[in-house]
Write a protein that holds these residues in place. Sequence first.
Motif, PDB file in Angstrom:
ATOM      1  N   GLY A  38       6.731  31.023 -36.662  1.00  0.00           N
ATOM      2  CA  GLY A  38       7.934  30.598 -37.706  1.00  0.00           C
ATOM      3  C   GLY A  38       7.946  29.111 -37.996  1.00  0.00           C
ATOM      4  O   GLY A  38       8.545  28.734 -38.827  1.00  0.00           O
ATOM      5  N   GLU A  39       7.155  28.336 -37.152  1.00  0.00           N
ATOM      6  CA  GLU A  39       7.438  26.853 -37.301  1.00  0.00           C
ATOM      7  C   GLU A  39       6.798  26.330 -38.253  1.00  0.00           C
ATOM      8  O   GLU A  39       5.610  26.954 -38.474  1.00  0.00           O
ATOM      9  N   ASN A  40       6.938  25.267 -38.835  1.00  0.00           N
ATOM     10  CA  ASN A  40       6.389  24.624 -39.671  1.00  0.00           C
ATOM     11  C   ASN A  40       6.132  23.246 -39.552  1.00  0.00           C
ATOM     12  O   ASN A  40       6.928  22.723 -38.474  1.00  0.00           O
ATOM     13  N   LEU A  41       5.519  22.419 -40.244  1.00  0.00           N
ATOM     14  CA  LEU A  41       5.394  20.780 -39.809  1.00  0.00           C
ATOM     15  C   LEU A  41       6.895  20.149 -39.735  1.00  0.00           C
ATOM     16  O   LEU A  41       6.998  19.228 -38.981  1.00  0.00           O
ATOM     17  N   HIS A  42       7.584  20.627 -40.875  1.00  0.00           N
ATOM     18  CA  HIS A  42       9.001  19.938 -40.709  1.00  0.00           C
ATOM     19  C   HIS A  42       9.616  20.217 -39.435  1.00  0.00           C
ATOM     20  O   HIS A  42      10.473  19.235 -38.894  1.00  0.00           O
ATOM     21  N   ASP A  43       9.370  21.422 -38.936  1.00  0.00           N
ATOM     22  CA  ASP A  43      10.346  21.882 -37.693  1.00  0.00           C
ATOM     23  C   ASP A  43       9.613  21.184 -36.516  1.00  0.00           C
ATOM     24  O   ASP A  43      10.504  20.505 -35.655  1.00  0.00           O
ATOM     25  N   LEU A  44       8.187  20.913 -36.563  1.00  0.00           N
ATOM     26  CA  LEU A  44       7.716  20.108 -35.418  1.00  0.00           C
ATOM     27  C   LEU A  44       8.048  18.744 -35.572  1.00  0.00           C
ATOM     28  O   LEU A  44       8.427  18.263 -34.481  1.00  0.00           O
ATOM     29  N   ALA A  45       8.246  17.964 -36.762  1.00  0.00           N
ATOM     30  CA  ALA A  45       8.576  16.542 -36.720  1.00  0.00           C
ATOM     31  C   ALA A  45      10.108  16.487 -36.367  1.00  0.00           C
ATOM     32  O   ALA A  45      10.476  15.564 -35.732  1.00  0.00           O
ATOM     33  N   GLY A  46      10.949  17.385 -36.517  1.00  0.00           N
ATOM     34  CA  GLY A  46      12.403  17.512 -36.293  1.00  0.00           C
ATOM     35  C   GLY A  46      12.587  17.624 -34.598  1.00  0.00           C
ATOM     36  O   GLY A  46      13.488  16.922 -34.298  1.00  0.00           O
ATOM     37  N   ARG A  47      11.624  17.828 -34.157  1.00  0.00           N
ATOM     38  CA  ARG A  47      11.753  17.680 -32.607  1.00  0.00           C
ATOM     39  C   ARG A  47      11.622  16.270 -31.985  1.00  0.00           C
ATOM     40  O   ARG A  47      12.090  16.128 -30.969  1.00  0.00           O
ATOM     41  N   TYR A  48      11.033  15.477 -32.819  1.00  0.00           N
ATOM     42  CA  TYR A  48      10.769  13.807 -32.508  1.00  0.00           C
ATOM     43  C   TYR A  48      11.581  13.065 -33.199  1.00  0.00           C
ATOM     44  O   TYR A  48      11.724  11.751 -32.689  1.00  0.00           O
ATOM     45  N   THR A  49      12.102  13.461 -34.383  1.00  0.00           N
ATOM     46  CA  THR A  49      13.154  12.355 -35.138  1.00  0.00           C
ATOM     47  C   THR A  49      13.980  13.396 -36.038  1.00  0.00           C
ATOM     48  O   THR A  49      13.781  14.511 -36.471  1.00  0.00           O
ATOM     49  N   VAL A  50      15.125  12.777 -36.441  1.00  0.00           N
ATOM     50  CA  VAL A  50      15.936  13.359 -37.217  1.00  0.00           C
ATOM     51  C   VAL A  50      16.307  12.622 -38.338  1.00  0.00           C
ATOM     52  O   VAL A  50      16.588  12.967 -39.582  1.00  0.00           O
ATOM     53  N   ASN A  51      15.565  11.249 -38.471  1.00  0.00           N
ATOM     54  CA  ASN A  51      15.951  10.329 -39.818  1.00  0.00           C
ATOM     55  C   ASN A  51      14.763  10.981 -40.649  1.00  0.00           C
ATOM     56  O   ASN A  51      13.701  11.280 -40.483  1.00  0.00           O
ATOM     57  N   GLU A  52      15.001  11.110 -42.070  1.00  0.00           N
ATOM     58  CA  GLU A  52      14.289  12.051 -42.993  1.00  0.00           C
ATOM     59  C   GLU A  52      13.028  11.072 -43.138  1.00  0.00           C
ATOM     60  O   GLU A  52      11.899  11.568 -43.327  1.00  0.00           O
ATOM     61  N   LYS A  53      13.312   9.843 -43.315  1.00  0.00           N
ATOM     62  CA  LYS A  53      12.163   8.925 -43.812  1.00  0.00           C
ATOM     63  C   LYS A  53      10.928   9.002 -42.576  1.00  0.00           C
ATOM     64  O   LYS A  53       9.960   9.197 -42.808  1.00  0.00           O
ATOM     65  N   ASP A  54      11.538   8.868 -41.529  1.00  0.00           N
ATOM     66  CA  ASP A  54      10.671   9.037 -40.307  1.00  0.00           C
ATOM     67  C   ASP A  54       9.916  10.211 -39.903  1.00  0.00           C
ATOM     68  O   ASP A  54       8.777  10.396 -39.862  1.00  0.00           O
ATOM     69  N   LYS A  55      10.781  11.192 -40.507  1.00  0.00           N
ATOM     70  CA  LYS A  55      10.340  12.700 -40.455  1.00  0.00           C
ATOM     71  C   LYS A  55       9.009  12.765 -41.229  1.00  0.00           C
ATOM     72  O   LYS A  55       7.969  13.391 -41.179  1.00  0.00           O
ATOM     73  N   ALA A  56       9.218  11.992 -42.529  1.00  0.00           N
ATOM     74  CA  ALA A  56       8.044  12.380 -43.576  1.00  0.00           C
ATOM     75  C   ALA A  56       6.818  11.613 -43.280  1.00  0.00           C
ATOM     76  O   ALA A  56       5.866  11.899 -43.209  1.00  0.00           O
ATOM     77  N   GLN A  57       7.150  10.261 -42.394  1.00  0.00           N
ATOM     78  CA  GLN A  57       6.132   9.584 -42.170  1.00  0.00           C
ATOM     79  C   GLN A  57       5.341  10.218 -40.784  1.00  0.00           C
ATOM     80  O   GLN A  57       4.051  10.164 -40.589  1.00  0.00           O
ATOM     81  N   LEU A  58       6.088  11.091 -39.856  1.00  0.00           N
ATOM     82  CA  LEU A  58       5.588  11.960 -38.823  1.00  0.00           C
ATOM     83  C   LEU A  58       4.735  13.071 -39.509  1.00  0.00           C
ATOM     84  O   LEU A  58       3.588  13.055 -38.845  1.00  0.00           O
ATOM     85  N   ILE A  59       5.351  13.668 -40.282  1.00  0.00           N
ATOM     86  CA  ILE A  59       4.665  14.726 -40.967  1.00  0.00           C
ATOM     87  C   ILE A  59       3.241  14.320 -41.340  1.00  0.00           C
ATOM     88  O   ILE A  59       2.368  15.273 -41.357  1.00  0.00           O
ATOM     89  N   GLU A  60       3.396  13.231 -42.028  1.00  0.00           N
ATOM     90  CA  GLU A  60       1.864  12.616 -42.687  1.00  0.00           C
ATOM     91  C   GLU A  60       1.067  12.273 -41.624  1.00  0.00           C
ATOM     92  O   GLU A  60      -0.128  12.635 -41.445  1.00  0.00           O
ATOM     93  N   ALA A  61       1.455  11.657 -40.422  1.00  0.00           N
ATOM     94  CA  ALA A  61       0.566  11.577 -39.222  1.00  0.00           C
ATOM     95  C   ALA A  61       0.078  12.712 -38.772  1.00  0.00           C
ATOM     96  O   ALA A  61      -1.295  12.723 -38.422  1.00  0.00           O
ATOM     97  N   ILE A  62       0.941  13.742 -38.520  1.00  0.00           N
ATOM     98  CA  ILE A  62       0.397  14.949 -37.796  1.00  0.00           C
ATOM     99  C   ILE A  62      -0.592  15.537 -38.697  1.00  0.00           C
ATOM    100  O   ILE A  62      -1.632  16.159 -38.014  1.00  0.00           O
TER     101      ILE A  62
END
Length: 96
Positions: A38-62
């Motif tokens: 049930g996990e998605n990229l947003h969930d995975l990025a949320g494990r490593y950052t809570v800041n929404e801008k950082d999360k968007a950049q992390l998803i892009e990098a993943i």
Amino acid sequence: MKKLLATLLITLAFLAPMHLDNEYLRADTFAAVTVQQGENLHDLAGRYTVNEKDKAQLIEAICEINGLQADAVLQSGRRIQVPVLSPADSNAIAQK
């Protein structure tokens, strides 16, 4: 001559590295993460950052590192490489 110069500039702009402001794409440390059901990229990025801008950049990098689309459906059990910033890199992002 103008056509040649214009073609050269367009080619260079196309080949230039993109995402230069995304620190995650320059990370040299990665976490190997196993996707849970049930996990998605947003969930995975949320494990490593809570800041929404950082999360968007992390998803892009993943996505870029793992060859995924941003709307990819992740299968449970899949191993994903997640870039992890060093504390110095994290502080640099926080100051931006």
